[in-house]
Design an enzyme around this catalytic site. Structure first.
Site, PDB file in Angstrom:
ATOM      1  N   ASP A  24       1.081  -1.521   0.124  1.00 16.84           N
ATOM      2  CA  ASP A  24      -0.022  -0.087  -0.087  1.00 16.84           C
ATOM      3  C   ASP A  24       1.466   1.257  -0.470  1.00 16.84           C
ATOM      4  OD1 ASP A  24      -2.421   2.253   1.070  1.00 16.84           O
ATOM      5  OD2 ASP A  24      -3.604  -0.180   1.176  1.00 16.84           O
ATOM      6  N   SER A  77      -6.796   3.794  -2.175  1.00 16.65           N
ATOM      7  CA  SER A  77      -6.446   2.287  -1.803  1.00 16.65           C
ATOM      8  C   SER A  77      -7.965   1.931  -2.278  1.00 16.65           C
ATOM      9  CB  SER A  77      -6.794   2.533   0.324  1.00 16.65           C
ATOM     10  OG  SER A  77      -5.735   2.716   0.546  1.00 16.65           O
ATOM     11  N   ASP A 167      -4.387  14.380   2.588  1.00 12.87           N
ATOM     12  CA  ASP A 167      -4.355  14.871   1.856  1.00 12.87           C
ATOM     13  C   ASP A 167      -4.299  15.734   0.804  1.00 12.87           C
ATOM     14  OD1 ASP A 167      -5.351  11.914   1.111  1.00 12.87           O
ATOM     15  OD2 ASP A 167      -7.106  12.631   1.733  1.00 12.87           O
ATOM     16  N   ARG A 282     -16.294   8.844  -0.180  1.00 13.07           N
ATOM     17  CA  ARG A 282     -14.838   8.314   0.109  1.00 13.07           C
ATOM     18  C   ARG A 282     -15.838   7.258   1.204  1.00 13.07           C
ATOM     19  NH1 ARG A 282      -8.585   7.519  -0.061  1.00 13.07           N
ATOM     20  NH2 ARG A 282      -8.835   5.862   2.506  1.00 13.07           N
ATOM     21  N   LYS A 357      -6.077  -2.346   6.721  1.00 16.37           N
ATOM     22  CA  LYS A 357      -6.514  -2.723   5.373  1.00 16.37           C
ATOM     23  C   LYS A 357      -7.368  -3.623   4.578  1.00 16.37           C
ATOM     24  CE  LYS A 357      -4.327   1.184   3.320  1.00 16.37           C
ATOM     25  NZ  LYS A 357      -5.062   2.398   2.889  1.00 16.37           N
ATOM     26  N   ASP A 426       1.891   3.434   3.217  1.00 20.08           N
ATOM     27  CA  ASP A 426       0.797   4.024   2.454  1.00 20.08           C
ATOM     28  C   ASP A 426       0.422   5.039   4.394  1.00 20.08           C
ATOM     29  OD1 ASP A 426      -1.259   5.429   1.331  1.00 20.08           O
ATOM     30  OD2 ASP A 426      -2.395   4.752   2.162  1.00 20.08           O
ATOM     31  N   HIS A 430       1.644   8.451   5.797  1.00 20.21           N
ATOM     32  CA  HIS A 430       0.427   9.294   5.621  1.00 20.21           C
ATOM     33  C   HIS A 430       0.925  10.899   7.074  1.00 20.21           C
ATOM     34  CE1 HIS A 430      -2.075   8.973   2.275  1.00 20.21           C
ATOM     35  NE2 HIS A 430      -2.640   8.209   3.581  1.00 20.21           N
ATOM     36  N   ASP A 467      -1.087  -0.455  -5.149  1.00 18.74           N
ATOM     37  CA  ASP A 467      -2.334   0.425  -5.175  1.00 18.74           C
ATOM     38  C   ASP A 467      -2.196   1.854  -5.244  1.00 18.74           C
ATOM     39  OD1 ASP A 467      -1.989   0.943  -2.889  1.00 18.74           O
ATOM     40  OD2 ASP A 467      -4.184   0.911  -1.438  1.00 18.74           O
ATOM     41  N   HIS A 468      -1.273   2.113  -5.189  1.00 20.86           N
ATOM     42  CA  HIS A 468      -1.209   4.250  -5.560  1.00 20.86           C
ATOM     43  C   HIS A 468       0.535   4.176  -4.708  1.00 20.86           C
ATOM     44  CE1 HIS A 468      -2.010   4.739  -1.702  1.00 20.86           C
ATOM     45  NE2 HIS A 468      -2.895   3.796  -1.568  1.00 20.86           N
ATOM     46  N   HIS A 496      -0.960  10.891  -0.923  1.00 20.26           N
ATOM     47  CA  HIS A 496      -0.976   9.934  -2.451  1.00 20.26           C
ATOM     48  C   HIS A 496      -0.315  11.158  -3.319  1.00 20.26           C
ATOM     49  CE1 HIS A 496      -4.650   7.335  -0.446  1.00 20.26           C
ATOM     50  NE2 HIS A 496      -3.063   7.257   0.411  1.00 20.26           N
TER      51      HIS A 496
END
Length: 554
Positions: A24, A77, A167, A282, A357, A426, A430, A467-468, A496
């Site tokens: 991730d 994700s 973000d 989301r 996750k 991930d 963050h 995934d990103h 991300h």
């Protein structure tokens, strides 16, 4: 059922044990000191690229490749795992909402008509992330919803804002609040009683996920519903500015606050007869609040009172739980996912991750569907995540535990597919802690090694991807790619990225003449499903995005 039957691949054998590993937040970017994947000791992931370049490539994980509106939309994700599991590209969250707002359909459908009766005598409450990051919500959508609701009878509106800094850049909250306050002032000029009522940072107020820490939701509930919080202010701009002055303050973790009138009374608690919309598109960080707002039988914390409201989500956040039961925009209808096809063809599946996750390798992977397709052929294992701490405190997280469970599943030979998500790069990325993110990447690499070693022992195949992006670029940059500075310090990037992600295949069960195709330069995450279906010895459904691999005559 005959329509679920997959054709056998003419050149690849069935019954291989295939490990599908998703790292991730693991993107590909130029090497520098802000690329935590480059800085970290990652010999396993490095070896894929160096030792078998024909079995390593990059795939797209953002924008149109995962159903988002533009190429400026970073992946996440949820949409990433939707694409990985579904094998096709579906219009996702932001794009669905954009379409519904642009056409006006959002105001014609059942969800809006459900909340509308409350406009007559009650208040419309809007709860969500105030940000233009485009991952959970978008400021322009909130602005359109405010305008549309006020034009359709909402005379009293209260916003309950959650600041971002994850973000988007930390500190951007002030500008977002100032922008929305101008819109609310314009509405007040038109006779609409519109105000911000409460707020707090997304990681400390309301937006927990996977039931990791219900206290986060309770802090939001107390401010939003009860009108109670440790901090009281006359305006939201003042609230955010003052709270950011506290030591070590940042947007993600601002404490809860309420806005009060000249008598010290909260201006907007949620009460009987009101309407509530959670405007995040989301799902993952709205499900817990949705349960608190909707479930009469609820025991996760003392709600003190449970107002009789009309509640709708921007989308339905959990299709299996039908939660919430009312929503403004219909979700993408993701059918015939790879997991369902494999089960119908007798492919036994094991899926595992830690709490933060776990839903990604199950719920999102299976097309926003909870539960098993066939409990006789599937096993899902959730390893509890650390709670009560930020992830940079324990950057190894549960990577090794996940890997050991995957190893056990592989060596048992009970399963044909063993899929996992390793969240480290991930979740720690963050936090903006570069040193901890380096440790996180190393731990993820060590976990991959454990899984690959197990595949070697059983003669299986591995497919490793992501995934990103996230950990590969931890600094905000200017248009020339140089790090941006503020007061002499770098501006850490916690979001991300738009970077591609790697995919590697290998293992003793993979024939020597299998390699990545050269005719799919723009391949993305949705191409991965057909790829691993091939590795299981089957042809993918004809409407899936094409497989990334080919069998050569060599």
């Amino acid at each position: 059922m005959d329509n679920w039957k997959l054709k056998e691949h003419p050149q690849l054998s069935r019954n291989n044990i295939v490990a599908v590993v998703v790292l991730d937040g693991w993107g590909e970017y130029k090497p520098d000191k802000y690329n935590c994947i480059h800085v970290a000791d990652t010999p396993t992931m490095d070896s894929f690229k160096k030792s078998a370049p024909e079995r390593w490539r990059l795939v797209r994980a953002h924008g149109s490749a995962v159903g988002l509106p533009t190429e400026d939309d970073m992946g996440n994700s949820e949409v990433g795992h939707n694409a990985l599991g579904a094998g096709r590209i579906f219009a996702q969250g932001a794009k669905l909402v954009d379409l519904a707002l642009a056409s006006g359909k959002i105001y014609q459908d059942e969800g809006f008509n459900y909340i509308k009766p409350s406009f007559e005598t009650g208040t419309l409450h809007l709860i969500g992330l105030l940000s233009d990051g485009g991952v959970h919500s978008r400021l322009d959508q909130l602005q359109l919803l405010l305008k549309g609701a006020s034009e359709r009878g909402a005379k009293r509106i209260r916003l309950h804002i959650l600041t971002d800094g994850r973000d988007v850049l930390d500190g951007s909250s002030v500008g977002f609040v100032e922008t929305i306050e101008k819109d609310l002032a314009e509405l007040r000029g038109k006779g609409v009683d519109a105000q911000i009522a409460s707020g707090g940072g997304r990681m400390y107020v309301t937006m927990d996920r996977y039931e990791n820490d219900w206290d986060v939701v309770k802090r939001g509930w107390d401010a939003q519903v009860l009108g109670e919080a440790p901090h009281k202010f006359k305006s939201a701009v003042e609230a955010v500015k003052k709270l950011r002055e506290q030591p070590n303050a940042n947007d993600q973790y601002l404490p809860p606050f309420v806005i009060v009138d000249e008598n010290g009374k909260a201006v907007g608690p949620i009460v009987d007869g009101d309407a509530v919309v959670t405007f995040n598109f989301r799902a993952d960080r709205m499900v817990m609040l949705a349960k608190a707002l909707e479930y009469e039988d609820f025991d996760k914390f003392d709600r003190v009172r449970f107002p009789k409201i009309r509640y709708a989500g921007m989308l339905q956040y959990d299709g299996e739980l039908k939660l919430p039961s009312h929503y403004l925009v219909s979700p993408p209808e993701i059918d015939r996912t790879s997991g369902e096809y494999l089960v119908h063809n007798g492919v036994r599946t094991f899926a595992c991750s830690e709490t933060v996750k776990f839903g990604h390798v199950t719920f999102f992977w299976n097309g926003n569907r909870s539960g098993y397709f066939d409990s006789n052929l599937e096993e899902y294992v959730e390893i509890p995540s650390d709670s009560g701490i930020t992830f940079n405190v324990q950057p190894k997280m549960k990577a090794l535990e996940i890997a050991e469970r995957a190893k056990k599943a592989i060596l048992s030979r009970r399963f044909h597919q063993v899929r996992v998500n390793l969240p480290n790069s991930d979740m720690v990325g963050h936090t903006g802690d570069i040193e901890a993110t380096v440790v996180a990447c190393k731990a993820a690499d060590e976990a991959v090694k454990i899984i690959i070693d197990a595949i070697e022992k059983v003669g299986g195949i591995y497919l490793v991807t992501a995934d990103h992006g996230n950990a590969e670029d931890m600094v905000k940059r200017n248009k020339s790619g140089e790090p941006l500075l503020k007061d002499g310090n770098i501006q850490v990037l916690t979001s991300h990225t738009l970077k591609p992600v790697p995919i590697a295949i290998g293992g003793p069960g993979l024939p020597d003449n299998v390699k990545f195709r050269a005719d799919l330069p723009n391949g993305g995450l949705a191409n991965v499903a057909a790829t691993f279906i091939n590795l299981h010895g089957y042809e993918a459904p004809s409407d899936y995005e094409p497989s990334l691999i080919e069998v050569t005559d060599d």
